[in-house]
Design an enzyme around this catalytic site. Structure first.
Site, PDB file in Angstrom:
ATOM      1  N   ASP A 188      -0.042   6.788  -3.926  1.00  7.67           N
ATOM      2  CA  ASP A 188      -0.697   6.381  -4.755  1.00  7.67           C
ATOM      3  C   ASP A 188      -1.114   7.594  -5.820  1.00  7.67           C
ATOM      4  O   ASP A 188      -1.260   6.558  -7.692  1.00  7.67           O
ATOM      5  CB  ASP A 188      -2.319   6.304  -3.891  1.00  7.67           C
ATOM      6  CG  ASP A 188      -2.568   4.739  -3.395  1.00  7.67           C
ATOM      7  OD1 ASP A 188      -1.467   3.870  -3.575  1.00  7.67           O
ATOM      8  OD2 ASP A 188      -3.304   4.644  -3.158  1.00  7.67           O
ATOM      9  N   HIS A 203       0.616  -1.251  -0.008  1.00  3.63           N
ATOM     10  CA  HIS A 203       0.291  -0.010   0.157  1.00  3.63           C
ATOM     11  C   HIS A 203       0.836   0.838  -0.125  1.00  3.63           C
ATOM     12  O   HIS A 203       1.770   1.087   0.318  1.00  3.63           O
ATOM     13  CB  HIS A 203      -0.931  -0.166   1.112  1.00  3.63           C
ATOM     14  CG  HIS A 203      -2.073  -1.061   1.155  1.00  3.63           C
ATOM     15  ND1 HIS A 203      -3.306  -0.268  -0.205  1.00  3.63           N
ATOM     16  CD2 HIS A 203      -2.296  -2.323   2.044  1.00  3.63           C
ATOM     17  CE1 HIS A 203      -4.140  -1.471   0.205  1.00  3.63           C
ATOM     18  NE2 HIS A 203      -3.509  -2.337   1.488  1.00  3.63           N
TER      19      HIS A 203
END
Length: 388
Positions: free
Chosen positions: A163, A133
């Protein structure tokens, strides 16, 4: 007729294989700029676990339902890929290939297709097959280690840095560059490997230059842009709010301490030995008034001071309201398309796509009759397919 609005990417067809995080955001950005984005959702969903009607990252898109676990599913996606200019997928390396929709069969059907791959670790490397992540990706690039106080743990910048900045935006840049190449004489399609670790590392280019030149210390809270200076940071106000100070240049700093009311009571800014005293004086002064009171003091000045607003407060800021930085659409307050174009502005044309709601429409518009044939029933969800 292709529904692509009037943005600069009007007429570009994008096929998005549903996932979460940076892939959908990249596809949303392309859709905001006018591309006709069709999202391939799977039975059971693969979203954020929120009501699809509120998932802003799926605005301006249409959705079809395809079960890639069924024999005909891959064929339906390949039929769509044949009609597309761009395909975006965010599976772990090898998953798209196992599902029959990897680059090889897609490019065989459409040699000019730009095949965009969004992952955290990239398609190769020791970690490429493992889950991850945002926090892990930015951790190993050195970006996370730069953020936070010198005497505490790194501060986590939500998932904006990895991200979306290091991931989505680099995917979009890569896709558009590859699309330009594909559309030139003799150009072909290709695979764009957009890894969050690569993009995030790339974002630190200026800092690496400063580090090499001796202008940056390799530790938190000791540098020009990381809170190490007393005139670049956030200070608490009387009501528990915060003001952000970025008075780096001398003339802006002079206006800052003048409006703050401490210009005759603090040491010179170039006296590094007195920075702790300067920081203490600034902090004490900010605690004498509320955030709104200080906002009024610094309003429209060159002191480089701004109130720290919450997500719900931000749309009401006078400057953002005047620019229309946020907008209301389909009952949702949301960021407006960005950046802005004088001749071909991006628009909000459709609310967040509901899974499968546009299957018949897309089958007609993209001339893909195989979509009109329902395939399979419910399927199991495999987390490994969507991990980046």
């Amino acid at each position: 007729m292709t529904q692509s609005g009037n943005g600069p990417l009007s007429g570009v067809r994008v096929l998005e294989l549903a996932g979460i995080g940076p892939g959908p955001f990249a596809a949303m950005l392309l859709a905001d700029l006018g591309a006709d984005v069709v999202r391939v959702d799977r039975p059971g969903g693969a979203g954020l676990g929120i009501d699809p009607a509120s998932d802003i990252t799926n605005r301006n898109k249409r959705s079809v339902l395809v079960d890639l676990k069924q024999p005909a599913g891959a064929g339906q996606v390949l039929d769509l890929a044949e009609r597309a200019d761009v395909l975006i997928e965010g599976y772990r390396p090898g998953v798209a290939e196992r599902l029959g929709v990897g680059p090889e069969p897609c490019l065989a059907r459409n040699p000019r297709l730009v095949y965009g791959r969004m992952t955290g670790w990239g398609q190769q490397g020791p970690l490429s097959g493992t889950a991850g992540h945002d926090i892990g990706y930015i951790a190993i690039t050195g970006a996370l280690g730069m953020i936070g106080p010198p005497d505490g743990p790194p501060a986590i910048p939500a998932n904006l840095l990895g991200d979306y900045a290091g991931g989505s935006l680099y995917l979009v840049i890569g896709v558009l560059a590859a699309l330009q190449h594909a559309r030139t004489e003799g150009g072909t399609g290709q695979v764009v490997d957009a890894a969050i670790v690569d993009g995030t590392a790339h974002l630190t280019a200026m800092i690496h230059g400063m580090l090499a030149a001796g202008g940056w210390q390799d530790r938190r809270g000791a540098n020009l842009l990381d809170g190490g200076t007393p005139f670049y940071g956030a200070y608490e106000t009387a009501d528990g709010g915060y003001m952000a100070v970025g008075a780096l240049e001398q003339r802006f700093y002079a206006e800052f301490i003048h409006l703050l009311g401490i210009e005759d009571d603090v040491p010179g800014r170039d006296d590094l030995a007195a920075w702790d005293d300067l920081r203490t004086a600034i902090a004490a002064r900010f605690r004498t008034r509320t955030r709104d009171e200080w906002t009024a003091v610094f309003q429209e000045s060159d002191a480089c001071v701004a109130p720290v607003l919450s997500l719900r407060e931000a749309p009401g800021h006078p400057h953002l309201a005047a620019r229309g930085t946020f907008t209301e659409h389909a009952g949702l307050t949301q960021p407006a398309p960005a950046p802005r174009f004088s001749a071909t502005p991006g628009t909000l044309r459709r609310p967040p796509a509901r899974p499968g709601a546009d299957t018949e429409e897309v089958a007609r518009d993209w001339q893909v009759p195989s979509l009109a044939t329902p395939v399979g029933g419910p399927r199991r969800t495999e987390r490994k397919e969507t991990a980046r």
